[in-house]
Scaffold this active site. Structure first.
Site, PDB file in Angstrom:
ATOM      1  N   GLU A  45       0.728  -1.293  -0.083  1.00  0.00           N
ATOM      2  CA  GLU A  45      -0.037   0.001  -0.037  1.00  0.00           C
ATOM      3  C   GLU A  45       0.852   1.293  -0.010  1.00  0.00           C
ATOM      4  OE1 GLU A  45      -3.430   1.802   2.919  1.00  0.00           O
ATOM      5  OE2 GLU A  45      -2.162   0.366   3.583  1.00  0.00           O
ATOM      6  N   LYS A 113      -9.146   2.795  -2.207  1.00  0.00           N
ATOM      7  CA  LYS A 113      -9.353   2.270  -1.180  1.00  0.00           C
ATOM      8  C   LYS A 113     -10.883   2.721  -0.466  1.00  0.00           C
ATOM      9  CE  LYS A 113      -7.074   1.530   3.589  1.00  0.00           C
ATOM     10  NZ  LYS A 113      -5.839   2.079   4.126  1.00  0.00           N
ATOM     11  N   CYS A 149      -5.387  -3.163   2.267  1.00  0.00           N
ATOM     12  CA  CYS A 149      -5.397  -3.185   3.978  1.00  0.00           C
ATOM     13  C   CYS A 149      -6.825  -3.033   4.611  1.00  0.00           C
ATOM     14  CB  CYS A 149      -4.570  -1.725   4.198  1.00  0.00           C
ATOM     15  SG  CYS A 149      -3.762  -1.832   5.787  1.00  0.00           S
ATOM     16  N   SER A 175       0.676  -1.823   7.462  1.00  0.00           N
ATOM     17  CA  SER A 175      -0.057  -2.301   8.684  1.00  0.00           C
ATOM     18  C   SER A 175       1.189  -2.441   9.702  1.00  0.00           C
ATOM     19  CB  SER A 175      -0.672  -3.563   8.434  1.00  0.00           C
ATOM     20  OG  SER A 175      -1.302  -4.168   9.720  1.00  0.00           O
ATOM     21  N   GLY A 294      22.489   2.825  34.752  1.00  0.00           N
ATOM     22  CA  GLY A 294      21.268   2.462  35.015  1.00  0.00           C
ATOM     23  C   GLY A 294      20.922   1.545  34.050  1.00  0.00           C
ATOM     24  N   SER A 297      19.576   3.319  30.117  1.00  0.00           N
ATOM     25  CA  SER A 297      20.547   3.764  29.230  1.00  0.00           C
ATOM     26  C   SER A 297      21.476   2.578  28.661  1.00  0.00           C
ATOM     27  CB  SER A 297      21.440   4.848  30.021  1.00  0.00           C
ATOM     28  OG  SER A 297      21.983   4.538  31.148  1.00  0.00           O
ATOM     29  N   THR A 397      16.606   8.295  26.929  1.00  0.00           N
ATOM     30  CA  THR A 397      16.398   7.092  27.628  1.00  0.00           C
ATOM     31  C   THR A 397      15.283   6.694  28.582  1.00  0.00           C
ATOM     32  OG1 THR A 397      17.800   7.518  29.305  1.00  0.00           O
ATOM     33  CG2 THR A 397      18.936   6.774  27.129  1.00  0.00           C
ATOM     34  N   GLU A 402       8.147   6.054  33.172  1.00  0.00           N
ATOM     35  CA  GLU A 402       8.523   7.218  33.594  1.00  0.00           C
ATOM     36  C   GLU A 402       8.034   8.228  32.746  1.00  0.00           C
ATOM     37  OE1 GLU A 402      13.139   5.702  35.022  1.00  0.00           O
ATOM     38  OE2 GLU A 402      12.858   6.759  33.235  1.00  0.00           O
ATOM     39  N   LYS A 521       4.710  17.349  29.219  1.00  0.00           N
ATOM     40  CA  LYS A 521       5.932  16.905  28.860  1.00  0.00           C
ATOM     41  C   LYS A 521       5.926  15.862  27.628  1.00  0.00           C
ATOM     42  CE  LYS A 521       8.038  16.836  33.339  1.00  0.00           C
ATOM     43  NZ  LYS A 521       8.582  16.074  34.644  1.00  0.00           N
TER      44      LYS A 521
END
Length: 552
Positions: A45, A113, A149, A175, A294, A297, A397, A402, A521
């Protein structure tokens, strides 16, 4: 040819807007089909434009360019098999998502379509007009139906094609991947096969495009729903499908059948491919990231190494006085295990300068989150300086846990151009790190073995922005946090649903509050690989200014 039909299907990776490059890929597939004796070569597609082009086709200059490239491709592919390829198309005043059938140097048929998806990452109703349900097209003496599709997710298009003489169904798709989607696709296509009694070829594209990853996994079903062929996921492949006319109609002969890997491996492959393609398609050859010691990362560094090669990954440790010796050791060990370039850039001097500059304004006020955020933002500033100087894209990261609750500093550790683990909850981060340590695949450019040190996986997560800090000081433990988020985000559930699942109401309310106040954020955050049905960005759209809370 009367009793046999060879179809070449090209599960390939287009680039949005690279019309000449996409046409060249199609031409190469057509050449391979011609060499294999195919009667038809099929591509997915909107392949000429690349998928998902979002609003680009509404720029008529773009769509007219696509149409010109498609016409030229048809001319170039005159002496050989027919070619079927997706392309935006203007007809009168209407704009369609079209599937073009090219033969003898020209476009002989346009299939438009009909069902335009308008959910999740799809906004096709915004862009395209709905085409009428039509009949099949002819290639030689064979009549083929092509639901595009979404058209194959409903009964009407396939049934109309069968009723008007289609002898098999060729379904071109763009898809995108999400966990367990292959089973959903397969169930839908089996339904179409059972309803029509026709063989069905499901052709999907492959490759990363911004947040979306197209996983390929094309397959062929015979009447009754038996699978005759299945291509690999996340890899380009050109395959031949041989159909034979029997007394009961056309049947596909058995071809290559590739078992798909585990859900964990598919998630990891999706993240690697998404980063590799994002860099390639945006022109970045190298990346860098803040290497904290950590787990997040470490995983991003591993994904980057597997995607681009260790020689193209820079890991930067930016310690403060709160950075533990374990973190210093673990960050360097992980970078060394991967073979990446490793830089050590302490932030103490810069932090002292900023603290002294602000001291007259902050006098008499106790230290708080402000001082923690200064550390994070200083790291972001230094990493962006390295990115600018060396032309390397900065990776961010933050995991989904978070990102959901805003446990990240905007303009600090959220700075960057792409986030491979944006849709990966923290509990899954741990699991996928263990999986990668135990597995290496040919599509990975990184080394085998325990690339992520065991201590990184087992130690308590901490932002290390103050003494003895742990993530659990501010958040519920990650199994609890992720369980609540899975209900509130992935299932759009309620506080009552969280309580019914056994979670504390106070925890659920706290998580809900953090989720809503962190919307601003996420609005400014880097794109990242989409792995679930409720990834942050196009799948889940909430207002930033929002006072509603669930009091259930």
């Amino acid at each position: 040819m009367g009793d046999r039909f060879r179809l070449t299907i090209a599960q390939l990776n287009p680039t949005v807007g690279d019309l000449a490059g996409n046409a060249a890929k199609a031409r190469d597939a057509w050449e391979q089909g011609r060499a294999a004796g195919a009667q038809l070569v099929a591509l997915p597609e909107l392949f000429i434009a690349g998928y998902n082009p979002q609003d680009l086709p509404m720029k008529h200059a773009f769509t007219l360019d696509c149409m010109d490239v498609a016409r030229k491709l048809a001319e170039d592919c005159a002496d050989g098999p027919a070619l079927a390829i997706g392309c935006p198309w203007i007809e009168g005043t209407e704009l369609y998502n079209a599937y073009l059938i090219c033969r003898d140097g020209r476009i002989v048929t346009q299939v438009f379509k009909h069902h335009l998806p308008n959910y999740g990452v799809f906004d096709e109703v915004r862009v395209f007009d709905s085409g009428a349900i039509g009949g099949p097209y002819a290639v030689g003496n064979v009549r083929i139906g092509s639901p595009i599709c979404e058209d194959a997710w409903y009964e009407d298009v396939a049934e109309t094609l069968a009723e008007t003489g289609a002898e098999f169904l060729l379904v071109p798709n763009g898809s995108p991947y999400r966990r367990n989607k292959h089973d959903t696709r397969l169930n839908k296509m089996v339904a179409r096969v059972i309803e029509t009694g026709l063989p069905l070829i499901y052709l999907n594209m492959v490759g990363g495009q911004d947040d979306q990853i197209f996983d390929g996994g094309s397959f062929v079903l015979n009447p009754g729903g038996q699978a005759a062929l299945q291509l690999p996921v996340f890899e380009e492949e050109i395959a031949q499908v041989d159909l034979v006319r029997t007394s009961e109609g056309w049947r596909a002969e058995d071809g290559r059948f590739v078992q798909h890997p585990s859900e964990m491996e598919q998630d990891y492959h999706a993240m690697v491919l998404s980063l590799r393609d994002y860099c390639r398609k945006t022109g970045f050859g190298k990346v860098l990231l803040g290497m904290s010691g950590g787990i997040d990362s470490a995983l991003v560094a591993t994904i980057a190494t597997d995607a681009l090669g260790a020689e193209n990954v820079r890991c930067v440790m930016l310690p403060s006085e709160y950075t533990s010796e374990h973190s210093l050791e673990d960050a360097k060990a992980c970078a060394n295990n991967l073979g990446c370039h490793y830089d050590f850039v302490p932030i103490a001097e810069g932090r002292a300068a900023i603290t002294n500059t602000l001291a007259p304004l902050f006098e008499g006020r106790p230290a708080d989150l402000t001082e923690e955020n200064i550390q994070s933002r200083l790291r972001g500033l230094l990493l962006m300086a390295l990115s600018n100087k060396f032309g390397e894209m900065l990776l961010t990261t933050g995991n989904k846990s978070e990102v959901a609750v805003g446990y990240a500093t905007i303009y600090g550790d959220m700075a960057g151009g792409y986030n491979p683990i944006k849709d990966l909850y923290k509990t899954r981060v741990f699991a996928i790190c263990r999986w990668r340590n135990e597995n290496q695949r040919p599509w990975m450019k990184g080394p085998e073995g325990e690339v992520i040190p065991e201590r990184i996986i087992t130690k308590p997560p901490s932002a290390e922005l103050r003494e003895d800090q742990k993530d659990s000081d501010s958040l519920p433990d990650y199994p609890v946090l992720d369980g609540i988020l899975e209900i509130l985000v992935d299932r759009d559930g309620s506080i009552a649903d969280c309580v019914a699942a056994g979670y504390d109401r106070a925890d659920a309310k706290k998580v809900e509050h953090l989720l809503y106040i962190s919307e601003y954020k996420r609005f400014q955050s880097a794109p990242g690989a989409r792995l679930s049905q409720k990834a942050f960005w196009l799948d889940r759209r909430y207002p930033i200014a929002n006072r509603w809370r669930d009091n259930g």
